[in-house]
Design an enzyme around this catalytic site. Structure first.
Site, PDB file in Angstrom:
ATOM      1  N   GLN A 224      62.275 -36.503 121.369  1.00  0.00           N
ATOM      2  CA  GLN A 224      61.987 -37.900 121.013  1.00  0.00           C
ATOM      3  C   GLN A 224      60.530 -38.270 121.284  1.00  0.00           C
ATOM      4  OE1 GLN A 224      64.140 -39.773 119.402  1.00  0.00           O
ATOM      5  NE2 GLN A 224      66.006 -38.608 119.750  1.00  0.00           N
TER       6      GLN A 224
ATOM      7  N   HIS B 118      69.702 -35.329 127.407  1.00  0.00           N
ATOM      8  CA  HIS B 118      70.578 -34.975 126.285  1.00  0.00           C
ATOM      9  C   HIS B 118      71.288 -33.661 126.657  1.00  0.00           C
ATOM     10  CE1 HIS B 118      71.532 -33.404 122.235  1.00  0.00           C
ATOM     11  NE2 HIS B 118      71.387 -34.630 121.783  1.00  0.00           N
TER      12      HIS B 118
ATOM     13  N   LYS C  36      63.532 -34.811 113.355  1.00  0.00           N
ATOM     14  CA  LYS C  36      63.343 -36.118 113.995  1.00  0.00           C
ATOM     15  C   LYS C  36      61.940 -36.652 113.747  1.00  0.00           C
ATOM     16  CE  LYS C  36      66.643 -35.216 117.708  1.00  0.00           C
ATOM     17  NZ  LYS C  36      67.821 -35.941 117.237  1.00  0.00           N
TER      18      LYS C  36
ATOM     19  N   CYS D 230      75.397 -37.657 123.013  1.00  0.00           N
ATOM     20  CA  CYS D 230      75.211 -36.350 123.662  1.00  0.00           C
ATOM     21  C   CYS D 230      74.559 -36.505 125.032  1.00  0.00           C
ATOM     22  CB  CYS D 230      74.381 -35.399 122.791  1.00  0.00           C
ATOM     23  SG  CYS D 230      75.137 -35.067 121.217  1.00  0.00           S
TER      24      CYS D 230
ATOM     25  N   ASP E  62      61.659 -31.620 127.235  1.00  0.00           N
ATOM     26  CA  ASP E  62      62.399 -31.872 126.001  1.00  0.00           C
ATOM     27  C   ASP E  62      61.609 -32.932 125.238  1.00  0.00           C
ATOM     28  OD1 ASP E  62      63.983 -32.903 124.032  1.00  0.00           O
ATOM     29  OD2 ASP E  62      65.782 -33.087 125.256  1.00  0.00           O
TER      30      ASP E  62
HETATM   31  N1  7TS Z   1      66.912 -33.870 123.116  1.00  0.00           N
HETATM   32  C1  7TS Z   1      66.874 -35.179 122.787  1.00  0.00           C
HETATM   33  C2  7TS Z   1      66.157 -36.149 123.680  1.00  0.00           C
HETATM   34  C3  7TS Z   1      67.494 -35.593 121.603  1.00  0.00           C
HETATM   35  O1  7TS Z   1      67.443 -36.879 121.259  1.00  0.00           O
HETATM   36  C4  7TS Z   1      68.156 -34.629 120.784  1.00  0.00           C
HETATM   37  C5  7TS Z   1      68.927 -35.037 119.564  1.00  0.00           C
HETATM   38  C6  7TS Z   1      68.123 -33.292 121.171  1.00  0.00           C
HETATM   39  C7  7TS Z   1      67.498 -32.953 122.349  1.00  0.00           C
HETATM   40  C8  7TS Z   1      68.724 -32.199 120.338  1.00  0.00           C
HETATM   41  O2  7TS Z   1      67.975 -32.018 119.186  1.00  0.00           O
HETATM   42  P1  7TS Z   1      68.476 -31.020 118.035  1.00  0.00           P
HETATM   43  O3  7TS Z   1      67.511 -31.266 116.920  1.00  0.00           O
HETATM   44  O4  7TS Z   1      68.404 -29.657 118.581  1.00  0.00           O
HETATM   45  O5  7TS Z   1      69.885 -31.442 117.721  1.00  0.00           O
HETATM   46  N2  7TS Z   1      69.385 -36.359 119.595  1.00  0.00           N
HETATM   47  C9  7TS Z   1      70.328 -36.904 118.797  1.00  0.00           C
HETATM   48  C10 7TS Z   1      70.731 -38.227 118.879  1.00  0.00           C
HETATM   49  O6  7TS Z   1      70.268 -39.044 119.670  1.00  0.00           O
HETATM   50  N3  7TS Z   1      71.666 -38.459 117.963  1.00  0.00           N
HETATM   51  O7  7TS Z   1      71.889 -37.329 117.282  1.00  0.00           O
HETATM   52  C11 7TS Z   1      71.065 -36.350 117.788  1.00  0.00           C
END
Ligand code: 7TS
Length: 408
Positions: free
Chosen positions: A201, A121, A224, A364, A198
């Site tokens: 997920q 990501h 999430k 992303c 990371d």
């Molecule tokens: N890493 C992964 C694997 C992610 O899926 C996401 C967000 C992030 C980092 C960033 O997380 P945040 O909470 O800091 O934004 N993924 C997604 C997605 O798949 N669709 O919208 C956000």
């Protein structure tokens, strides 16, 4: 199939309609829905206890501080670690930026390498790109095998003693593939590189014991995993958190402030400059309580069942291509696909007419899109509240889309 169906009534939003149809929410990889207990915990905090934390001697300040620190303990227990190893941040993105700047700027220089994977990501790519600009270190990519899993067959050639950081995701938000955490940690340890996981997920969807993963740092987001937006966590091994410099200065994160220099508060407070997201942290604590009550083994099993059913049903749709592992033990519940040459955004719009929420776009992960040679994908993603009937609704709607776009 494990049946967690009864818990759907805990999620007020799942009772609503969209375009005259019952909502079918298949976008949990982007953000999950929230159970009543999380909403209530945040309301109760604001209605009865609201005050700033770690300052002031009055009763409310004490209660707010206790609730905030109690939430930290809950989140720590959820990933099998101690509260001192968990800093609250704004989320995964902020946590990774803390690591990239706080560690990278102080330990990297020209000639050093940072290894990432092509399926990251942007949150686990762009901060490292910025660090290469400041330090002269360079980025090196691991690619994927034919099953969309990070290819580790050549890691000893890639992870040499030039490598100082290995940053990778535990589960892809696009392909659903589970990352080779053990292999990459082992290879990194051999050359003395640090590992940054990371967990955005991974942590919401599988049982995770942070101290046993073999990684140095891990980042994840509350939103999430049934919690609110605006809060997440940075986990680290104690010695790594000690050597990680704070990247934000201000109130709360200091010990002594002189005219020209300051000393830091102990870990994890040195990473929490300014007034933190207090109600959000309380909501995060309620979210991990909710997940723990169900049990992460059951959450994972349920998602596997629903995802296996989805992969089977989607294979019945002509012209549909799935970008992700077929082996259910190697993946989570994010299922990316293309339907003929229908643009994913058009597909998502048609599905929305049937009340079905999927995501369409580059998720992303633009380098991954290029690697897969697609501009975008459609993505359905599942969580503990999804049921097989929702997969059936998705498949029926995809069949309608085929007709609308003349694929039949
Ligand atoms: N890493 C992964 C694997 C992610 O899926 C996401 C967000 C992030 C980092 C960033 O997380 P945040 O909470 O800091 O934004 N993924 C997604 C997605 O798949 N669709 O919208 C956000």
């Amino acid at each position: 199939m494990t049946d967690l169906r009864s818990l759907r009534s805990d999620f007020p939003i799942l009772g609503r309609e969209v375009n005259g149809k019952p909502l079918v929410y298949l976008d949990s990889a982007a953000t999950t829905q929230k159970p009543r207990s999380v909403l209530d915990a945040m309301d109760a905090y604001y209605e009865r206890h609201n005050a700033n934390v770690h300052r002031g001697a009055h009763t409310l300040a004490g209660e707010a501080t206790e609730m905030y620190e109690n939430a930290r303990s809950k989140v720590a227990a959820f990933i099998g670690t101690s509260a001192a190893q968990v800093a609250f941040t704004r989320g995964t993105t902020t946590s990774i930026n803390h690591i990239a700047y706080g560690w990278g700027l102080n330990h990297l220089s020209e000639g050093d390498q940072i290894v990432v994977t092509i399926s990251e990501h942007h949150a686990n790519l762009v901060p490292w790109q910025l660090i290469t600009k400041y330090t002269g270190a360079e980025l090196v990519y691991l690619e994927l095998d034919d099953d969309f899993i990070v290819d580790t067959s050549d890691i000893d050639r890639v992870i040499t003693d030039k490598v100082k950081v290995v940053a990778f995701s535990g589960m892809s938000n696009v392909t659903g593939a589970i990352g080779p955490v053990a292999e990459l940690s082992r290879a990194a340890a051999t050359v003395g590189a640090i590992t940054v996981l990371d967990g955005a997920q991974l942590v919401p969807h599988t049982p995770v014991a942070a101290d046993d993963l073999g990684v140095d740092f891990m980042a994840f987001s509350a939103h999430k995993m049934l919690g609110p937006t605006g809060v997440g966590a940075l986990w680290g091994r104690p010695e790594r958190l000690e050597e990680l410099e704070p990247t934000e200065g201000g109130g709360e994160m200091i010990n002594v402030v002189e005219r020209f220099h300051s000393t830091w508060a102990p870990v994890p407070h040195k990473f929490e400059a300014g007034t933190p997201p207090i109600a959000e942290a309380v909501g995060f604590g309620a979210a991990v309580d909710y997940l723990s009550n169900i049990g992460m083994d059951r959450v994972m099993e349920h998602e596997r069942d629903v995802t296996a059913y989805a992969l089977e049903r989607l294979s019945e749709v002509p012209d549909l291509t799935i970008y992700g592992p077929k082996d259910i033990t190697k993946r989570g519940g994010a299922v990316s696909f293309a339907l003929g040459d229908i643009h994913p955004h058009d597909l998502a719009t048609i599905l929305d007419q049937d009340g079905i929420a999927i995501r369409a776009g580059h998720h992303c992960a633009r380098p991954l899109m290029k690697y897969l040679d697609v501009a975008a994908t459609a993505r359905a993603s599942f969580y503990l509240y999804n049921v097989p009937e929702e997969v059936d609704a998705l498949v029926a709607s995809l069949m309608t889309a085929r007709k609308v776009f003349g694929l039949d």
